[in-house]
Design a protein around this motif. Sequence first.
Motif, mmCIF file in Angstrom:
data_model
loop_
_atom_site.group_PDB
_atom_site.id
_atom_site.type_symbol
_atom_site.label_atom_id
_atom_site.label_comp_id
_atom_site.label_asym_id
_atom_site.label_seq_id
_atom_site.Cartn_x
_atom_site.Cartn_y
_atom_site.Cartn_z
ATOM 1 N N GLY A 102 23.386 35.745 52.681
ATOM 2 C CA GLY A 102 23.562 36.361 53.987
ATOM 3 C C GLY A 102 24.947 36.242 54.585
ATOM 4 O O GLY A 102 25.177 36.662 55.712
ATOM 5 N N VAL A 103 25.888 35.688 53.838
ATOM 6 C CA VAL A 103 27.234 35.457 54.350
ATOM 7 C C VAL A 103 28.234 36.265 53.523
ATOM 8 O O VAL A 103 28.166 36.283 52.292
ATOM 9 N N TYR A 104 29.168 36.894 54.220
ATOM 10 C CA TYR A 104 30.233 37.620 53.533
ATOM 11 C C TYR A 104 31.011 36.655 52.663
ATOM 12 O O TYR A 104 31.445 35.594 53.104
ATOM 13 N N PHE A 105 31.185 37.042 51.409
ATOM 14 C CA PHE A 105 31.825 36.169 50.450
ATOM 15 C C PHE A 105 33.233 36.634 50.091
ATOM 16 O O PHE A 105 34.154 35.852 49.976
ATOM 17 N N GLY A 106 33.407 37.934 49.858
ATOM 18 C CA GLY A 106 34.729 38.413 49.481
ATOM 19 C C GLY A 106 34.685 39.779 48.824
ATOM 20 O O GLY A 106 33.678 40.479 48.855
ATOM 21 N N THR A 107 35.806 40.118 48.223
ATOM 22 C CA THR A 107 35.984 41.412 47.567
ATOM 23 C C THR A 107 36.452 41.188 46.135
ATOM 24 O O THR A 107 36.426 40.065 45.632
ATOM 25 N N GLU A 108 36.949 42.252 45.544
ATOM 26 C CA GLU A 108 37.476 42.138 44.189
ATOM 27 C C GLU A 108 38.674 41.202 44.135
ATOM 28 O O GLU A 108 38.964 40.622 43.090
ATOM 29 N N HIS A 109 39.369 41.009 45.259
ATOM 30 C CA HIS A 109 40.516 40.094 45.275
ATOM 31 C C HIS A 109 40.092 38.677 44.907
ATOM 32 O O HIS A 109 40.811 37.981 44.186
ATOM 33 N N GLN A 110 38.930 38.264 45.385
ATOM 34 C CA GLN A 110 38.419 36.935 45.056
ATOM 35 C C GLN A 110 38.121 36.831 43.562
ATOM 36 O O GLN A 110 38.492 35.861 42.905
ATOM 37 N N ILE A 111 37.467 37.850 43.029
ATOM 38 C CA ILE A 111 37.124 37.858 41.597
ATOM 39 C C ILE A 111 38.397 37.869 40.750
ATOM 40 O O ILE A 111 38.517 37.123 39.767
ATOM 41 N N ARG A 112 39.364 38.694 41.127
ATOM 42 C CA ARG A 112 40.639 38.748 40.383
ATOM 43 C C ARG A 112 41.356 37.393 40.418
ATOM 44 O O ARG A 112 41.922 36.963 39.413
ATOM 45 N N SER A 113 41.323 36.735 41.560
ATOM 46 C CA SER A 113 41.948 35.420 41.682
ATOM 47 C C SER A 113 41.287 34.420 40.746
ATOM 48 O O SER A 113 41.968 33.619 40.092
ATOM 49 N N TRP A 114 39.964 34.449 40.705
ATOM 50 C CA TRP A 114 39.261 33.543 39.797
ATOM 51 C C TRP A 114 39.634 33.815 38.351
ATOM 52 O O TRP A 114 39.851 32.880 37.592
ATOM 53 N N GLU A 115 39.698 35.074 37.987
ATOM 54 C CA GLU A 115 40.063 35.405 36.602
ATOM 55 C C GLU A 115 41.481 34.940 36.296
ATOM 56 O O GLU A 115 41.732 34.349 35.245
ATOM 57 N N LYS A 116 42.395 35.216 37.197
ATOM 58 C CA LYS A 116 43.799 34.844 37.004
ATOM 59 C C LYS A 116 43.952 33.339 36.826
ATOM 60 O O LYS A 116 44.761 32.874 36.023
ATOM 61 N N ASN A 117 43.154 32.574 37.566
ATOM 62 C CA ASN A 117 43.240 31.114 37.520
ATOM 63 C C ASN A 117 42.226 30.478 36.579
ATOM 64 O O ASN A 117 42.011 29.269 36.617
#
Length: 114
Positions: A87-102
């Motif tokens: 029920g809480v806003y988590f993020g967008t593709e930017h969050q996913i891209r950051s995880w992949e990058k790191n």
Amino acid sequence: MPITYEQAKAEVEQIISSNKLVLFTASWCPDCVYVKEVLTKHDVLDKFFVWELANYEKGSDDFKTYCKVWFEQACGQQNIPLLFTDGVYFGTEHQIRSWEKNDKIEKNINKFFH
């Protein structure tokens, strides 16, 4: 009969509150396609309630516009994809891209399910 903003808002809020994981997306959106590919690659896309803007049963222009307004108010942005968890806003593709990058994608995706 045209849908009102309040009806669209209530519908979106119901979807978010009724599902542990929600992905607001559109098939024509490259960032949405990317997020769906990543979630598919990690075998978790089927655990999300995927709300496809173009195919949504109330997908009138009014409904789409009102949803964008609500997304802006609730999340601070109206662009999709938008991810919600519990029920809480988590993020967008930017969050996913950051995880992949790191190299933290697996660890962080698993947090959705614990």
